[in-house]
Design an enzyme around this catalytic site. Structure first.
Site, PDB file in Angstrom:
ATOM      1  CD  GLN A  90      -2.936  -0.692  -0.280  1.00 61.28           C
ATOM      2  OE1 GLN A  90      -3.239   0.344  -0.574  1.00 61.28           O
ATOM      3  NE2 GLN A  90      -3.348  -1.790  -1.061  1.00 61.28           N
ATOM      4  CB  SER A  91       4.095   2.093  -1.816  1.00 64.30           C
ATOM      5  OG  SER A  91       4.636   3.234  -2.022  1.00 64.30           O
ATOM      6  CG  ASN A  92      -0.155   6.141   0.306  1.00 61.78           C
ATOM      7  OD1 ASN A  92      -1.186   5.809  -0.069  1.00 61.78           O
ATOM      8  ND2 ASN A  92       0.183   5.964   1.729  1.00 61.78           N
TER       9      ASN A  92
END
Ligand SMILES: Cc1ncc(COP(=O)(O)O)c(C=O)c1O
Length: 353
Positions: A90-92
């Protein structure tokens, strides 16, 4: 990693002049708002504000936009078309890199060192929409320092993709950190104008670059704001030392030697991480609902909910003084809200609906 800032900077320039002379591609409108939170302030018995970096840039926005303004300017200046970076599922940062690169007509490759999920969710869906190339390599956790991890992934990316512009996890280098030096000046000015020059400024620390940039920026402008980073992952060996060394590197790139030590890094390392990086925590879920129900503001379970849990927890322990104003840096991350089962976010907790 030493990342040279390639500009003709002279010894007599002030740090602000040096900062202004380094190429940057604006990707958002500044300053972002510093908003008061009246119902939360009444609840905590002290003034609480939020710095709205959550909406910065395209594709739902977030803090990494500030770093990418410098990093992608460097990529463009060096003639790169292919941008490579990496992060957790879930790397923004990965999502924002893909969005900003699209805007500049560049192609993005995103590395994830995990199994390809059977169903894409949250940030991964948006990456698909953006047309980013995603590479899933199931290597598992590492227990290495952030610097070693970056060096290894860089090697992997060169072997697989050849020449490209490599951006470390979270945009974690001195050039990316300049984005949060600019932010430090912006926040200090807003805090002084609001009469809260001595507030505590609380934020999430993932790769630590945002905290490093703020440490350098606030020190350089002589701010009285007091920083507190909340580690959301306990991902890196020697994390405080890495943050100190990046802050010092940012200072020297701006012609101002800084000498932070690991012990001086304002970071709470494990208290608010919860079970593991990338998974919701019970304290984070409570924090999310508190802010949503008092102020209608959303947080994400991976980063900002854990940081806001840190704000509430440290307030409750009396570690932030009694009435000193608080500023929460909302750094974004909302796509991750849609990556988790409802049950993992809505666990029943004291006094909340
Ligand atoms: C929403 C959000 N907040 C905070 C952070 C932490 O920023 P940094 O990696 O600079 O510590 C990140 C990324 O890691 C993020 O995506």
């Amino acid at each position: 990693m030493i990342h040279k800032i390639p500009h003709a900077l002279t010894d007599t320039m002030t740090f602000r002049e040096r900062l202004g002379a380094i190429e940057r591609i604006p990707l958002a409108e500044y300053p972002t708002p510093l908003e008061q939170l009246p119902r939360l302030s009444a609840e905590l018995g002290r003034p609480v504000y939020v710095k709205r970096d959550d909406g910065l840039g395209r594709a739902l926005g977030g803090n990494k936009t500030r770093k990418l303004e410098y990093l992608l300017a460097d990529a463009r200046r060096k003639g790169h078309q292919k941008i490579v970076t990496f992060g957790g599922l879930q790397s923004n940062h990965a999502r924002l890199t893909a969005a900003a690169a699209n805007r500049l007509g560049m192609q993005t490759h995103l590395f994830y060192f995990e199994k390809r999920p059977t169903q894409l969710a949250g940030n991964l869906v948006i990456n698909k929409l953006l047309g980013a190339n995603m590479h899933f390599i199931p290597l598992g956790g590492n227990g290495m320092s952030i610097e070693t991890t970056i060096r290894l992934v860089r090697l992997v990316s060169v072997c697989m993709l050849g020449r490209s512009y490599f951006i470390p996890v979270g945009g974690h280098n001195a050039l990316g950190g300049l984005g949060y030096v600019r932010a430090a000046l912006e926040i200090d000015e807003q805090a002084r104008a609001a009469g809260i020059a001595q507030a505590h400024l609380i934020l999430a620390a993932g790769s630590g670059g945002t905290l490093s940039g703020l440490m350098a920026g606030l020190a350089l402008c002589g701010s009285q704001l007091k920083l507190l980073g909340i580690d959301v992952g306990k991902l890196w060996k020697g994390f405080p030392a890495s943050i100190a060394s990046l802050a010092n590197e940012i200072g020297s790139q701006l012609g101002q030697p800084l000498s932070f030590t690991a012990q001086q890094v304002p970071l709470i390392e494990s208290t608010y991480v919860g079970p593991i990086y990338g998974s919701p925590s019970e304290q984070g879920n409570i924090a999310m609902r508190t802010l949503a129900q008092l102020e209608g503001l959303l947080l994400d379970p991976v980063y900002t909910a854990k940081a806001f849990a840190g704000l509430l927890g440290e307030h409750a322990k009396g570690h932030l003084g009694q009435r000193t104003p608080l500023i929460f840096l909302h750094s974004g991350g909302l796509p991750a809200l849609f990556a988790f089962e409802a049950g993992s976010l809505l666990n029943k907790a004291s006094g909340l609906k």
